[in-house]
Design an enzyme around this catalytic site. Structure first.
Site, PDB file in Angstrom:
ATOM      1  N   MET A  12       1.089  -1.239  -0.069  1.00 58.48           N
ATOM      2  CA  MET A  12      -0.012  -0.038   0.173  1.00 58.48           C
ATOM      3  C   MET A  12       0.781   1.223  -0.161  1.00 58.48           C
ATOM      4  O   MET A  12       0.469   2.215   0.420  1.00 58.48           O
ATOM      5  CB  MET A  12      -0.949  -0.079   1.320  1.00 58.48           C
ATOM      6  CG  MET A  12      -1.791  -1.236   1.175  1.00 58.48           C
ATOM      7  SD  MET A  12      -3.405  -0.952   2.043  1.00 58.48           S
ATOM      8  CE  MET A  12      -2.839  -0.350   3.809  1.00 58.48           C
ATOM      9  N   HIS A  41       8.992  -3.489   3.610  1.00 58.19           N
ATOM     10  CA  HIS A  41       8.770  -3.666   2.186  1.00 58.19           C
ATOM     11  C   HIS A  41       9.618  -4.010   1.265  1.00 58.19           C
ATOM     12  O   HIS A  41       9.918  -4.704   0.439  1.00 58.19           O
ATOM     13  CB  HIS A  41       8.064  -2.338   1.623  1.00 58.19           C
ATOM     14  CG  HIS A  41       6.650  -1.970   2.251  1.00 58.19           C
ATOM     15  ND1 HIS A  41       6.705  -0.796   2.928  1.00 58.19           N
ATOM     16  CD2 HIS A  41       5.525  -2.598   2.311  1.00 58.19           C
ATOM     17  CE1 HIS A  41       5.627  -0.682   3.610  1.00 58.19           C
ATOM     18  NE2 HIS A  41       4.653  -1.768   3.009  1.00 58.19           N
ATOM     19  N   LYS A  63       5.076  -9.808   9.560  1.00 55.86           N
ATOM     20  CA  LYS A  63       4.393  -8.790  10.196  1.00 55.86           C
ATOM     21  C   LYS A  63       2.902  -9.024  10.282  1.00 55.86           C
ATOM     22  O   LYS A  63       2.328  -8.661  11.586  1.00 55.86           O
ATOM     23  CB  LYS A  63       5.025  -7.367   9.705  1.00 55.86           C
ATOM     24  CG  LYS A  63       4.195  -6.377  10.014  1.00 55.86           C
ATOM     25  CD  LYS A  63       4.505  -5.546  11.105  1.00 55.86           C
ATOM     26  CE  LYS A  63       3.517  -4.366  11.452  1.00 55.86           C
ATOM     27  NZ  LYS A  63       2.394  -4.202  10.383  1.00 55.86           N
TER      28      LYS A  63
HETATM   29  P1  AMP Z   1       1.384  -2.781   3.386  1.00 55.64           P
HETATM   30  O1  AMP Z   1       2.152  -1.736   2.646  1.00 55.64           O
HETATM   31  O2  AMP Z   1       1.455  -2.570   5.032  1.00 55.64           O
HETATM   32  O3  AMP Z   1       0.162  -3.426   2.865  1.00 55.64           O
HETATM   33  O4  AMP Z   1       2.526  -4.092   3.468  1.00 55.64           O
HETATM   34  C1  AMP Z   1       2.672  -4.939   2.327  1.00 55.64           C
HETATM   35  C2  AMP Z   1       3.418  -5.939   2.278  1.00 55.64           C
HETATM   36  O5  AMP Z   1       4.888  -5.751   3.381  1.00 55.64           O
HETATM   37  C3  AMP Z   1       2.957  -6.859   3.391  1.00 55.64           C
HETATM   38  O6  AMP Z   1       3.009  -8.154   2.785  1.00 55.64           O
HETATM   39  C4  AMP Z   1       3.373  -6.781   4.806  1.00 55.64           C
HETATM   40  O7  AMP Z   1       3.290  -7.977   5.685  1.00 55.64           O
HETATM   41  C5  AMP Z   1       4.712  -6.479   4.407  1.00 55.64           C
HETATM   42  N1  AMP Z   1       5.479  -5.943   5.618  1.00 55.64           N
HETATM   43  C6  AMP Z   1       5.222  -4.657   6.265  1.00 55.64           C
HETATM   44  N2  AMP Z   1       5.794  -4.216   7.282  1.00 55.64           N
HETATM   45  C7  AMP Z   1       6.738  -5.384   7.273  1.00 55.64           C
HETATM   46  C8  AMP Z   1       7.697  -5.391   7.880  1.00 55.64           C
HETATM   47  N3  AMP Z   1       8.053  -4.639   9.087  1.00 55.64           N
HETATM   48  N4  AMP Z   1       8.474  -6.428   7.716  1.00 55.64           N
HETATM   49  C9  AMP Z   1       8.599  -7.251   6.742  1.00 55.64           C
HETATM   50  N5  AMP Z   1       7.454  -7.095   6.020  1.00 55.64           N
HETATM   51  C10 AMP Z   1       6.506  -6.066   6.168  1.00 55.64           C
END
Ligand code: AMP
Length: 282
Positions: free
Chosen positions: A30, A37, A149
């Protein structure tokens, strides 16, 4: 790095790459990218010939009272970060292309979606499963990368991919943390200085569970009581839930045997954060 906005163009790009025998790796996000990420992008680079990253703040996974409008958006900065990784495609679909007026179809992963975060965010995982289904259909990847996470999310996506026969390998990668253990999250940007400092208690509590289990504690009620007391020492932190569960089914457990998932969601002021740790008893 090619930017694609049109889902049809994305679909055809991927189809062509695959017809040339390329393995397509996909990282859905997102945006408001951070090292968490980027760790997924790095792994995607290693495991695929073509890497597609999407940025889409998915309206249907936010409840009306949640932070969809205020969610951090900084596509300019995200593009700069991604350029360092020389990814192949940045997919930036406009919301009206994915959810035109009259959109009516949703994907629901039963049972798993109702536990943990599903209790306080009842429509959240249906929004997640629906957008990931759509992105899987458009990007058509061979392998997709998710972060631990969001433990419940990656489990739900694995279940969905299996149930709906997506020929896609789902890879989950460890949580990337700040210097004090706080899990990196786009929402950390909401925290003021005091809240940011207090937020470190969440990982401290999860680490305490790990240490206590390593010292032989097997009683989940005692463990959760100690964790709650520790978190209670930070007045700005309010727990939504804290539980110990089977890492495959998310069924809560009463005693520690083998691998156990400690998972929590908490409000730090107005910001809701989640974290988890899988702990293994010998
Ligand atoms: P989001 O942008 O929050 O929807 O996250 C996109 C992807 O990044 C998802 O698969 C999350 O689980 C992963 N993600 C978010 N934060 C972390 C983190 N601290 N460590 C590893 N992966 C992450």
């Amino acid at each position: 790095m090619r930017e694609i906005k049109n889902p049809r163009e994305m679909y055809l790009y991927s189809l062509k790459a695959k017809s040339h025998g390329k393995r397509v790796g996909f990282v859905p996000t997102m945006g408001a990218l951070h090292e968490g990420h980027l760790s997924l992008v790095e792994e995607a680079k290693k495991k695929s010939d073509i890497v597609v990253v999407s940025i889409f703040v998915n309206p249907i996974q936010f409840a009306p009272n949640e932070d969809f409008t205020g969610y951090p958006r900084n596509t300019g900065r995200d593009k700069k970060l991604l350029k360092n990784f020389a990814i192949d495609v940045l997919f930036l679909p406009p919301a009206d292309k994915l959810f035109p007026d009259g959109f009516k179809t949703f994907v629901e992963v039963d049972v798993l979606s109702k536990k943990m975060c599903g209790r306080s965010r009842p429509a959240h995982f249906r929004g997640v499963a629906t957008i990931v289904t759509k992105l899987f259909n458009i990007v058509n990847p061979d392998v997709a990368f998710f972060g631990e996470k969001d433990y419940q999310q990656q489990l739900i996506i694995r279940q969905m991919a299996a149930d709906l026969n997506f020929p896609i390998e789902v890879v989950s990668l460890p949580t990337v943390r700040e210097f004090d253990g706080l899990a990196m999250s786009s929402r950390n940007a909401y925290l003021n200085q005091k809240e940011r400092k207090s937020a470190a208690i969440l990982y401290k509590a999860l680490s305490l569970a790990q240490r206590e289990i390593q010292s032989g504690e097997r009683d989940v009620n005692k463990l959760l009581f100690r964790l709650r007391s520790l978190i209670g020492s930070e007045p700005v932190v309010r727990l939504d839930y804290l539980l110990a569960a089977d890492p495959r089914t998310l069924q809560e457990v009463k005693s520690i045997k083998g691998k156990v998932l400690f998972a929590l969601a908490a409000y730090i002021g107005k910001t809701r954060l989640i974290d988890n740790l899988v702990v293994e008893a010998e």
